[in-house]
Design a protein around this motif. Structure first.
Motif, PDB file in Angstrom:
ATOM      1  N   GLU A 156       0.827  -1.091   0.107  1.00 54.63           N
ATOM      2  CA  GLU A 156      -0.126  -0.059   0.009  1.00 54.63           C
ATOM      3  C   GLU A 156       0.738   1.063  -0.043  1.00 54.63           C
ATOM      4  O   GLU A 156       1.656   1.585   0.866  1.00 54.63           O
TER       5      GLU A 156
ATOM      6  N   ASP B 221       1.367   5.588  -0.709  1.00 51.66           N
ATOM      7  CA  ASP B 221       0.459   6.622  -0.489  1.00 51.66           C
ATOM      8  C   ASP B 221      -0.053   7.328  -1.701  1.00 51.66           C
ATOM      9  O   ASP B 221      -0.034   6.998  -2.725  1.00 51.66           O
ATOM     10  N   GLY B 222      -0.305   8.582  -1.501  1.00 50.59           N
ATOM     11  CA  GLY B 222      -1.015   9.135  -2.623  1.00 50.59           C
ATOM     12  C   GLY B 222      -0.300   9.622  -3.798  1.00 50.59           C
ATOM     13  O   GLY B 222      -0.799   9.542  -4.758  1.00 50.59           O
ATOM     14  N   ASP B 223       1.101   9.792  -3.167  1.00 47.90           N
ATOM     15  CA  ASP B 223       2.021  10.150  -4.664  1.00 47.90           C
ATOM     16  C   ASP B 223       2.887   9.188  -4.946  1.00 47.90           C
ATOM     17  O   ASP B 223       3.747   9.161  -5.828  1.00 47.90           O
ATOM     18  N   HIS B 224       2.938   7.908  -4.231  1.00 46.68           N
ATOM     19  CA  HIS B 224       3.737   6.987  -4.762  1.00 46.68           C
ATOM     20  C   HIS B 224       3.237   5.604  -4.436  1.00 46.68           C
ATOM     21  O   HIS B 224       2.335   5.220  -3.843  1.00 46.68           O
TER      22      HIS B 224
ATOM     23  N   HIS C 226       9.875   2.881  -3.041  1.00 45.48           N
ATOM     24  CA  HIS C 226       8.626   3.853  -3.478  1.00 45.48           C
ATOM     25  C   HIS C 226       9.066   4.369  -4.729  1.00 45.48           C
ATOM     26  O   HIS C 226      10.181   4.962  -5.009  1.00 45.48           O
TER      27      HIS C 226
END
Lengths: 273, 253
Positions: free
Chosen positions: A172, A174-177, A221
């Motif tokens: 999972e 984040d929003g950017d990665h 990431h």
């Protein structure tokens, strides 16, 4: 009928006869050709479907075979290029402790070992990328033993072959990665056996299985969106024209397929005035 | 009888005008037919290729795709630029719309332009038949990208009352592609894309468990370097966009 009328009639007739059929025939040919092309395109369409990247703007597919090709090349490198070395700095010892035997305790004083990578095997599954890493382990350790007859110090050579498996799997982000984890699944143990002669006490055989830590080894990431600015320079006739643009590339989650890794992205191009 | 001669003369004049415009229309239809014929040839070639290679991915290491929208968004950057047409005494072509017509199964560029005569209000809309030209020297590592203007087809409907338009259209149709301009995109496409896959050598702490203890130490990993060369094997302009198939070569230099 005078000569003027006759000339007018002849020229009108010739003009009409010359021009009428040309236009009609060519028009019919164009219509026929268009129909044939439409049928041909319809026939080809299903054959091209499995190349499709859907509605994505750009697509990159890297074959499993090319990944294995890189790994095979790696395996063909000279041994020193694929050898990792380990040198002990400290040990939470003893590695052997006993009250019942002549040998009371064994400590590792020095340990050096090297790990030579063999031919890795890559398998892409729908849930991630599996990498089998065969290697040959060889090393030497110096043991300090505490026995009923004294404290002998012995050097022991050891070696083993093993092939643990690592996984690269999506996690999972984040929003950017996007996030990927390099993990091991289940218990993976490298069997190591070392034996040394301890004089009158006989042969000391040590089973020292190394247990690979379970779980995540490394987190990777990767950004979901890339921005790039550039200039398009072109020449039309004698004029040199230059325009600036900004490209935004938004990647979709990578698709793991047995045949390869599939990357797709949507792209927005904006031209500066 | 005189009246009849006058009527016939008028009919002859109308027929002459119609014949002249018909001649131009025939020329446009010929261009259209030629375009369709080329497209048909390309489709037969593609069909033949697909019989021999139903899945080109099976033989390739990398498949790259650029959609028609992305490529046309990039070409949109050329909008409103002007080209002075050679040997036409002041005719200027202004690009209104430029896009690759992927339905042609070829790098065929469809362009709309407006042709004006400098210093006059005379102007005509035109479809410009162009070809995206990818030129690569044998053994070269890059290809140059150019858009060559092949034909300019005026879109105006003319009549005896618009003879100046007819003149302009005639001038445009008389141009052949050797005299027309080239859009040099100053863009080099790598046919051979070289990169190096490398891992830096590093030293990092590592500890592991043995049966009755834990050993701590330093792990030294070797540096690795492998040159990789991607070579373009095949490319296709299909209705959804441009598909490129590349091979990976890992030979040492």
């Amino acid at each position: 009928m005078n000569i003027l009328t006759a000339r007018a009639m002849i020229s009108t007739g010739i003009l009409l006869l010359t021009c009428l059929p040309l236009s009609g025939e060519l028009g019919a040919d164009v219509v026929l050709k268009r129909e044939r092309l439409a049928a041909l395109k319809q026939e080809l369409s299903p054959k091209l479907k499995h190349w499709s990247f859907g509605t994505s703007d750009i697509g990159i597919w890297i074959s499993s075979r090319s990944i294995q090709k890189v790994l095979d090349r790696l395996a063909a490198k000279p041994e020193e290029n694929r050898t990792a070395h380990f040198q002990m700095t400290s040990c939470d010892c003893p590695i052997l402790e006993s009250r019942d035997l002549g040998i009371r305790r064994v400590d590792v004083k020095r340990l050096k070992m090297s790990l030579v990578l063999g031919r890795p095997e890559s398998t892409i599954q729908t849930d991630g990328w599996r990498l089998k890493l065969p290697f040959q382990l060889k090393g030497k350790m110096h043991l300090k033993a505490k026995t009923i007859l004294g404290k002998p110090s012995v050097g022991v050579d050891f070696g083993t072959n093993s092939a643990p498996t690592a996984f690269l799997e999506p996690a999972e982000g984040d929003g950017d990665h996007f996030a990927f984890h390099v993990t091991t699944r289940g218990d993976q143990t490298i069997p190591v056996t070392a034996s040394a002669g301890l004089g009158q006490l006989g042969q000391l055989t040590l089973d020292l299985p190394v247990t690979l830590p379970r779980g995540t080894y490394q987190k990777v990431h990767i950004p979901k969106v890339l921005h790039e600015q550039g200039r398009l320079a072109f020449k039309i006739g004698d004029a040199n024209i230059e325009k600036k643009y900004t490209v935004q590339t938004r990647f979709d989650p990578v698709a793991f397929q047995p045949s390869g890794l599939l990357f797709t992205a949507d792209v927005k191009v904006a031209w500066a005035d | 009888m005189k009246k009849f001669a006058i009527i016939l003369t008028i009919i002859a004049l109308v027929a002459l005008t119609w014949a002249l415009s018909g001649d131009t229309e025939n020329e446009i239809e010929r261009l259209e037919w030629r375009q369709l014929k080329k497209q048909e040839d390309r489709l037969y070639k593609l069909a033949d290729f697909l019989v021999r290679h139903p899945d080109p991915r099976k033989a390739s290491d990398l498949h790259l795709f650029f959609s028609r929208d992305v490529i046309n968004d990039i070409l949109a950057g050329t909008k409103e630029t002007k080209v002075a047409l050679p040997k036409t005494e002041g005719l200027v072509l202004t690009w209104k719309h430029l896009e690759v017509d992927f339905d042609q199964y070829a790098p065929s560029v469809v362009a709309e332009a407006q042709v004006t005569k400098e210093g006059s209000s005379l102007q005509v809309d035109a479809a410009v038949r162009t070809q995206l030209h990818i030129h690569a020297n044998p053994g070269g590592e890059t290809a140059e990208l150019k858009i060559e203007i092949h034909e300019i087809v005026p879109r105006a409907r003319w009549s005896i009352f618009k003879l100046e338009l007819k003149w302009l259209a005639g001038k445009l149709l008389a141009l052949n592609h050797h005299e027309l301009a080239t859009i040099d995109l100053n863009y080099e496409i790598p046919l051979d894309w070289q990169t190096t896959l490398s891992v830096d050598g590093e030293k990092k702490p590592l500890s592991f468990e043995v049966e009755r203890g834990r050993i701590h130490g330093d792990l030294t990993l070797p540096a690795l370097s492998q040159p990789a060369r991607w070579s373009l094997r095949q490319w296709f302009f299909l209705p959804d966009g441009l598909h490129l198939f590349l091979d990976l070569n890992l030979e040492e230099p």
